[in-house]
Enzyme design. Structure first.
Site, PDB file in Angstrom:
ATOM      1  N   THR A  75       0.876  -1.159   0.000  1.00  0.00           N
ATOM      2  CA  THR A  75       0.000   0.000   0.000  1.00  0.00           C
ATOM      3  C   THR A  75       0.919   1.216   0.000  1.00  0.00           C
ATOM      4  O   THR A  75       2.132   1.096   0.193  1.00  0.00           O
ATOM      5  CB  THR A  75      -0.858   0.073   1.270  1.00  0.00           C
ATOM      6  OG1 THR A  75       0.026   0.157   2.388  1.00  0.00           O
ATOM      7  CG2 THR A  75      -1.751  -1.150   1.423  1.00  0.00           C
ATOM      8  N   ARG A 106      -4.007   6.953  -0.347  1.00  0.00           N
ATOM      9  CA  ARG A 106      -4.531   5.584  -0.343  1.00  0.00           C
ATOM     10  C   ARG A 106      -4.290   5.013  -1.724  1.00  0.00           C
ATOM     11  O   ARG A 106      -4.876   5.484  -2.710  1.00  0.00           O
ATOM     12  CB  ARG A 106      -6.032   5.572  -0.079  1.00  0.00           C
ATOM     13  CG  ARG A 106      -6.416   5.931   1.302  1.00  0.00           C
ATOM     14  CD  ARG A 106      -7.783   5.402   1.651  1.00  0.00           C
ATOM     15  NE  ARG A 106      -7.669   4.089   2.252  1.00  0.00           N
ATOM     16  CZ  ARG A 106      -7.368   3.876   3.527  1.00  0.00           C
ATOM     17  NH1 ARG A 106      -7.154   4.872   4.343  1.00  0.00           N
ATOM     18  NH2 ARG A 106      -7.283   2.646   3.997  1.00  0.00           N
TER      19      ARG A 106
HETATM   20  C1  LIG Z   1      -3.195  -3.228   4.511  1.00  0.00           C
HETATM   21  C2  LIG Z   1      -2.677  -4.449   3.851  1.00  0.00           C
HETATM   22  C3  LIG Z   1      -3.087  -4.821   2.569  1.00  0.00           C
HETATM   23  C4  LIG Z   1      -4.295  -4.245   1.864  1.00  0.00           C
HETATM   24  O1  LIG Z   1      -4.379  -2.966   1.683  1.00  0.00           O
HETATM   25  P1  LIG Z   1      -5.762  -2.235   1.305  1.00  0.00           P
HETATM   26  O2  LIG Z   1      -5.239  -0.968   0.782  1.00  0.00           O
HETATM   27  O3  LIG Z   1      -6.513  -2.137   2.583  1.00  0.00           O
HETATM   28  O4  LIG Z   1      -6.456  -3.059   0.293  1.00  0.00           O
HETATM   29  C5  LIG Z   1      -2.452  -5.887   1.948  1.00  0.00           C
HETATM   30  N1  LIG Z   1      -1.485  -6.564   2.576  1.00  0.00           N
HETATM   31  C6  LIG Z   1      -1.089  -6.270   3.835  1.00  0.00           C
HETATM   32  C7  LIG Z   1      -0.009  -7.071   4.461  1.00  0.00           C
HETATM   33  C8  LIG Z   1      -1.685  -5.216   4.510  1.00  0.00           C
HETATM   34  O5  LIG Z   1      -1.299  -4.940   5.754  1.00  0.00           O
END
Ligand SMILES: *Cc1c(COP(=O)(O)O)cnc(C)c1O
Length: 417
Positions: free
Chosen positions: A225, A234
């Site tokens: 992310t 985001r």
């Molecule tokens: C937060 C997270 C995601 C997903 O991110 P989103 O933006 O909420 O879809 C994927 N992998 C890990 C390890 C995360 O901590």
């Protein structure tokens, strides 16, 4: 032309945004996946770039008028390549989950085998957990942590990998407080012929800032992310070796998505520029130092921490010995101005909707410039809350003290004081 500001166009939403800014100002935000995006990132996201469609990639778009967008996307890509030292970056994934899904689409057919860390051990839904599309459209094999010390069980990882021969091996986590040993994962992936995917969603800011070892050169594909410790908008990104570039790009577009969110792309470029500075390196280091200081003071108060402590930005508290559930404690903390999430602990006898633990992180409070003294005060308040769960007057007095401390540390990107 009638083009009013949001205050006039939609006072209800405007007022909720204002209230949210106030909430983010006066609370200690400990949700480990959250942060404060700097003002420059917010400005990029809320810009006219929102208005442009640009399916495809720079120089190969399906719509005209890409004179500026191509440059924006190229800047984001080049900055990430140089920041992380990778061959290629794709900055179009809408978020972390779609970034991971694109990796599945690039390398697997439905029913193929993928291995990842189980959710209760700290893994992410998209690493093959059963309720996720990644656990239902693919044959998912899940590894976990050891019972005795809650560290990743590499004997189990190796045994399962040899037995099931996954095409993809995911490492990286969402609630794991220790360093990820990318070398060990790479060794296992190499032995069984799997592509190692390092999902650094939580720690990409720490990696960029040198406060966590980098998976580059170990994992062939890296996903993240951009809004957690990385302090960006985001969004999501995929970094990879040259040999996987074509497969990754094709999987993101046209495989999984349509037009990229260009404001987000610009925000990623702004965040990547900032992540290359000494100021950001210091920030990353301070996140981890604050995390350790907070953990130490919590241990001093008799809190039990999963793995006994932390090496990164987060810690998971097992509240069993405090006689309170994670949910009840998280709700009491929220009333005291301290915001976190309830979280399962490894081998949790309780259900995920009312588990034994809470997860805390220091990325956001460190972005405000808070340091060790504030971590000690915070841990002391957290202990007071655990001892006064139903004493509303006490919780309100802590909330007032929290607000006073927050007033002294204005957060990036907020317009309230
Ligand atoms: C937060 C997270 C995601 C997903 O991110 P989103 O933006 O909420 O879809 C994927 N992998 C890990 C390890 C995360 O901590």
């Amino acid at each position: 032309m009638n083009d009013p500001r949001i205050q006039d166009a939609d006072p209800e939403i405007a007022s909720l945004i204002e209230k949210e800014a106030k909430r983010q100002h006066e609370k200690l935000r400990l949700i480990a996946s959250e942060n404060y995006a700097p003002r420059a990132v917010m400005e990029a996201c809320g810009s006219v770039l929102n208005n442009k469609y640009s399916e495809g990639y720079a120089g190969r778009r399906y719509y005209e008028g890409q004179q500026n967008i191509d440059e924006v996307e190229q800047l984001a890509i080049e900055r990430l390549k140089s920041l992380f030292g990778v061959d290629h970056a794709n900055v179009q994934p809408y978020s972390g989950s779609p970034a991971n899904l694109a990796v599945y689409f690039a390398f697997l057919k439905p029913g193929d085998t993928v291995m990842g860390m189980a959710l209760p051990s700290g893994g992410h839904l998209t690493h093959g957990w059963n309720v996720s599309i990644t656990g239902s459209y693919f044959n998912s094999v899940q590894y976990g942590v050891r019972k005795d010390d809650h560290r990743i069980d590499f004997d189990e990882v190796a045994r399962l990998a040899r037995e099931h021969k996954p095409k993809l091996l995911f490492c990286g986590a969402t609630a794991y407080p220790r360093l990820i040993d990318f070398d060990k994962f790479a060794e296992i992936a190499r032995e069984v012929g799997a592509i190692l995917v390092a999902d650094i969603a939580h720690i990409s800011g720490l990696v960029a800032g040198g406060a966590h070892p980098s998976p580059v050169g170990r994992a062939e594909v890296i996903t993240s992310t951009t809004h957690k410790t990385f302090c960006g908008p985001r969004g999501g990104m995929i970094l990879c070796d040259e040999k996987h570039k074509a497969a990754i790009d094709k999987a993101v577009f046209p495989g999984l998505q349509g037009g990229p969110h260009n404001g987000t792309t610009a925000g990623i470029a702004v965040a990547a520029k900032r992540a290359a500075t000494d100021e950001f390196k210091a920030y990353a280091k301070n996140i981890v130092e604050n995390s350790r200081a907070l953990a130490d003071r919590l241990l001093h108060h008799g809190f039990a921490l999963v793995t006994g402590g932390t090496d990164n930005h987060l810690a998971v508290i097992d509240l069993t010995n405090k006689g309170v559930t994670g949910k009840k404690y998280a709700k009491a903390l929220d009333r005291a101005g301290i915001v976190c999430n309830y979280n399962s602990v490894p081998f949790d006898p309780r259900k995920p909707f009312d588990p034994s633990g809470v997860r805390i992180g220091t990325a956001a409070i460190t972005a405000r410039g808070m340091g060790k003294d504030e971590m000690v005060r915070l841990a002391d308040w957290m202990n007071d809350v655990a001892e006064n769960l139903d004493d509303e007057a006490k919780l309100a007095s802590i909330a007032a003290a929290v607000k006073e401390m927050c007033d002294a540390f204005p957060a990036p990107g907020l317009d309230v004081r």
